[in-house]
Write a protein that holds these residues in place. Structure first.
Motif, PDB file in Angstrom:
ATOM      1  N   TYR A  36       0.839  -1.194   0.000  1.00 37.86           N
ATOM      2  CA  TYR A  36       0.000   0.000   0.000  1.00 37.86           C
ATOM      3  C   TYR A  36       0.874   1.244   0.000  1.00 37.86           C
ATOM      4  N   ARG A  37       0.277   2.327  -0.458  1.00 34.24           N
ATOM      5  CA  ARG A  37       0.926   3.625  -0.423  1.00 34.24           C
ATOM      6  C   ARG A  37      -0.017   4.587   0.285  1.00 34.24           C
ATOM      7  N   GLN A  38       0.562   5.413   1.132  1.00 34.46           N
ATOM      8  CA  GLN A  38      -0.261   6.352   1.882  1.00 34.46           C
ATOM      9  C   GLN A  38       0.358   7.737   1.810  1.00 34.46           C
ATOM     10  N   PHE A  39      -0.393   8.683   1.278  1.00 38.95           N
ATOM     11  CA  PHE A  39       0.036  10.080   1.260  1.00 38.95           C
ATOM     12  C   PHE A  39      -0.385  10.719   2.575  1.00 38.95           C
ATOM     13  N   ASP A  88       7.564  10.357  -5.693  1.00 36.85           N
ATOM     14  CA  ASP A  88       7.439   9.010  -5.129  1.00 36.85           C
ATOM     15  C   ASP A  88       7.544   9.027  -3.607  1.00 36.85           C
ATOM     16  N   SER A  89       7.900  10.178  -3.059  1.00 42.78           N
ATOM     17  CA  SER A  89       7.983  10.296  -1.608  1.00 42.78           C
ATOM     18  C   SER A  89       6.619   9.992  -1.004  1.00 42.78           C
ATOM     19  N   SER A  90       6.615   9.069  -0.058  1.00 48.39           N
ATOM     20  CA  SER A  90       5.347   8.625   0.506  1.00 48.39           C
ATOM     21  C   SER A  90       5.631   7.656   1.647  1.00 48.39           C
ATOM     22  N   PHE A  91       4.558   7.178   2.248  1.00 49.21           N
ATOM     23  CA  PHE A  91       4.639   6.151   3.279  1.00 49.21           C
ATOM     24  C   PHE A  91       4.166   4.851   2.641  1.00 49.21           C
ATOM     25  N   TYR A  92       5.011   3.847   2.646  1.00 47.22           N
ATOM     26  CA  TYR A  92       4.678   2.559   2.025  1.00 47.22           C
ATOM     27  C   TYR A  92       4.477   1.515   3.123  1.00 47.22           C
ATOM     28  N   ILE A  93       3.398   0.783   3.018  1.00 45.43           N
ATOM     29  CA  ILE A  93       3.064  -0.215   4.042  1.00 45.43           C
ATOM     30  C   ILE A  93       2.768  -1.545   3.376  1.00 45.43           C
ATOM     31  N   CYS A  94       3.302  -2.615   3.951  1.00 40.98           N
ATOM     32  CA  CYS A  94       2.990  -3.936   3.428  1.00 40.98           C
ATOM     33  C   CYS A  94       2.040  -4.654   4.394  1.00 40.98           C
ATOM     34  N   SER A  95       1.371  -5.633   3.858  1.00 43.37           N
ATOM     35  CA  SER A  95       0.440  -6.425   4.648  1.00 43.37           C
ATOM     36  C   SER A  95       0.544  -7.866   4.188  1.00 43.37           C
ATOM     37  N   ALA A  96       0.450  -8.772   5.122  1.00 45.07           N
ATOM     38  CA  ALA A  96       0.544 -10.184   4.785  1.00 45.07           C
ATOM     39  C   ALA A  96      -0.683 -10.918   5.288  1.00 45.07           C
ATOM     40  N   PHE A  97      -1.011 -11.971   4.548  1.00 43.72           N
ATOM     41  CA  PHE A  97      -2.160 -12.787   4.901  1.00 43.72           C
ATOM     42  C   PHE A  97      -1.644 -14.164   5.261  1.00 43.72           C
TER      43      PHE A  97
END
Lengths: 117, 115
Positions: A36-39, A88-97
């Protein structure tokens, strides 16, 4: 249980360089991970679904050649931002299932703040 | 396709007061529903989820939410908030069939608890 580790937590890079972000599931196996990307002050926007051993599925509008995703094992997915630019500056978040659907739910990493200068 | 609407972008409240954060969703199929909390510069922490069964779901930190199918809502409530509850709250849905489905997030609600 179900811990996801994301590294680095923050990174500053020069425009034109590439940055790799790692997402690891520490105590479970995950065939599927999400990026995910979060501005600032906005919600999370799904960029892509990472599938172990196969190509990632990108959301509409996400440049697959710019945001390279590799899911080489059941515990590791990487996101590489190639030829980074200030936008491209942003907050990147990963998630796992978790592989086992015994307790349905998604676990998130702590995020990576990318600043491109 | 699914969508999530969080009706309030910001909710200011005094400490020890009750609070309700509203969430409505739209979907043509059955969904699972989630509430997550995000503290500054951190990832998301699951507060609670509705998969099936009782429509009143209790989560961590004293939060609860009620699933209302007829109103397609999943509002989050807490009877008495603390300063430490100040954070961003996200409502999310995913289809309940098909395995590893992506989460669709609402825009978020910033809860600001004042002393």
């Amino acid at each position: 249980g179900a811990v996801v580790s994301q590294h680095p937590s923050w990174v500053i890079c020069k425009s034109g360089t590439s940055v790799k972000i790692e997402c690891r599931s520490l105590d479970f196996q995950a065939t599927t991970m999400f990026w995910y990307r979060q501005f600032p002050k906005q919600s999370l926007m799904l960029m892509a679904t990472s599938n172990e051993g196969s190509k990632a599925t990108y959301e509409q509008g996400v440049e697959k050649d710019k945001f390279l995703i590799n899911h080489a094992s059941l515990t590791l997915s990487t996101l590489t931002v190639t030829s980074a630019h200030p936008e491209d500056s942003s907050f990147y978040i990963c998630s796992a299932f978790p592989l086992r659907l015994t307790n349905y739910g998604y676990t998130f990493g702590s995020g990576t703040r990318l600043t491109v200068v | 396709a699914q969508s999530v609407t969080q009706l309030d972008s910001q909710v200011p409240v005094f400490e020890e007061a009750p609070v309700e954060l509203r969430c409505n969703y739209s979907s043509s199929v059955s969904v699972y529903l989630f509430w997550y909390v995000q503290y500054p510069n951190q990832g998301l922490q699951l507060l609670l989820k509705y998969l099936s069964g009782s429509t009143l779901v209790k989560g961590i930190n004293g939060f609860e939410a009620e699933f209302n199918k007829s109103q397609t809502s999943f509002h989050l409530r807490k009877p008495s908030v603390h300063i430490s509850d100040t954070a961003e709250y996200f409502c999310a849905v995913s289809p309940s069939t098909g395995g590893y489905n992506k989460l669709i997030f609402g825009a978020g609600t910033r809860l600001a608890v004042h002393p």
